[in-house]
Motif scaffolding. Structure first.
Motif, mmCIF file in Angstrom:
data_model
loop_
_atom_site.group_PDB
_atom_site.id
_atom_site.type_symbol
_atom_site.label_atom_id
_atom_site.label_comp_id
_atom_site.label_asym_id
_atom_site.label_seq_id
_atom_site.Cartn_x
_atom_site.Cartn_y
_atom_site.Cartn_z
ATOM 1 N N GLN A 1 6.710 -31.701 -26.200
ATOM 2 C CA GLN A 1 7.447 -32.425 -25.176
ATOM 3 C C GLN A 1 7.346 -33.933 -25.336
ATOM 4 O O GLN A 1 8.154 -34.665 -24.792
ATOM 5 C CB GLN A 1 6.941 -32.044 -23.788
ATOM 6 C CG GLN A 1 7.225 -30.614 -23.429
ATOM 7 C CD GLN A 1 6.590 -30.228 -22.107
ATOM 8 O OE1 GLN A 1 5.951 -31.034 -21.442
ATOM 9 N NE2 GLN A 1 6.758 -28.974 -21.718
ATOM 10 N N GLY A 2 6.341 -34.404 -26.047
ATOM 11 C CA GLY A 2 6.137 -35.841 -26.203
ATOM 12 C C GLY A 2 6.738 -36.357 -27.492
ATOM 13 O O GLY A 2 7.208 -35.606 -28.342
ATOM 14 N N ASP A 3 6.712 -37.655 -27.623
ATOM 15 C CA ASP A 3 7.228 -38.329 -28.817
ATOM 16 C C ASP A 3 6.044 -38.659 -29.728
ATOM 17 O O ASP A 3 5.686 -39.816 -29.906
ATOM 18 C CB ASP A 3 7.980 -39.592 -28.405
ATOM 19 C CG ASP A 3 8.726 -40.227 -29.559
ATOM 20 O OD1 ASP A 3 9.053 -39.496 -30.516
ATOM 21 O OD2 ASP A 3 8.961 -41.443 -29.520
ATOM 22 N N TYR A 4 5.425 -37.605 -30.263
ATOM 23 C CA TYR A 4 4.217 -37.748 -31.066
ATOM 24 C C TYR A 4 4.508 -37.426 -32.522
ATOM 25 O O TYR A 4 5.494 -36.773 -32.833
ATOM 26 C CB TYR A 4 3.126 -36.801 -30.552
ATOM 27 C CG TYR A 4 2.795 -36.987 -29.102
ATOM 28 C CD1 TYR A 4 2.272 -38.190 -28.648
ATOM 29 C CD2 TYR A 4 3.019 -35.982 -28.172
ATOM 30 C CE1 TYR A 4 1.966 -38.374 -27.317
ATOM 31 C CE2 TYR A 4 2.720 -36.160 -26.835
ATOM 32 C CZ TYR A 4 2.194 -37.357 -26.412
ATOM 33 O OH TYR A 4 1.905 -37.535 -25.087
ATOM 34 N N MET B 1 10.174 -40.054 -33.547
ATOM 35 C CA MET B 1 8.740 -39.897 -33.713
ATOM 36 C C MET B 1 8.071 -41.260 -33.663
ATOM 37 O O MET B 1 8.602 -42.246 -34.121
ATOM 38 C CB MET B 1 8.435 -39.216 -35.043
ATOM 39 C CG MET B 1 6.959 -39.014 -35.257
ATOM 40 S SD MET B 1 6.557 -38.336 -36.880
ATOM 41 C CE MET B 1 6.687 -39.772 -37.904
ATOM 42 N N THR B 2 6.882 -41.294 -33.125
ATOM 43 C CA THR B 2 6.113 -42.519 -33.010
ATOM 44 C C THR B 2 4.722 -42.291 -33.593
ATOM 45 O O THR B 2 4.322 -41.167 -33.837
ATOM 46 C CB THR B 2 6.022 -42.972 -31.535
ATOM 47 O OG1 THR B 2 5.226 -44.138 -31.454
ATOM 48 C CG2 THR B 2 5.434 -41.897 -30.660
#
Length: 112
Positions: free
Chosen positions: A92-95, A1-2
């Motif tokens: 799908q994202g690194d959120y 996670m970012t």
């Protein structure tokens, strides 16, 4: 996670592609929308504010989309498709985790 938030430009384009969505309206805080619209008008430029609002809330993100739909569509079905499209994109994202997705039906075009 970012801690990087999702791109509002990507979300704007994504929501516009959902079947049944005819228009997309600014969904951010009213003060921000008013200031941006006023500055854009003074500068004689196209609106620059993203329409889908992404904000941090607690340990995650809150996404709000304000849409207009056609008369032939069910507001429940279209808003559900918008919700699902946003959720799938964010998965799908690194959120950061999604705390809330809000879809507001702001207008329904009536056929006359």
């Amino acid at each position: 996670m970012t801690s990087v938030l999702p791109s509002t430009d990507q979300l704007d384009a994504l929501v516009r592609q959902v079947p049944g969505v005819e228009s997309l309206y600014p969904a951010g805080p009213l003060v921000t929308a008013m200031l941006t619209a006023a500055l854009d008008a003074v500068a004689h430029r196209a609106p620059a504010a993203p329409l889908v609002y992404v904000g941090e809330q607690g340990d995650g993100v809150r996404v709000t989309a304000k849409i207009g739909i056609g008369a032939a569509e069910s507001s429940g079905h279209v808003s559900g498709r918008v919700h699902d499209a946003i959720a799938a994109h964010l998965e799908q994202g690194d959120y950061p985790p999604v705390v809330q997705i809000v879809v507001i039906v702001a207008s329904v075009r009536l056929s006359v």
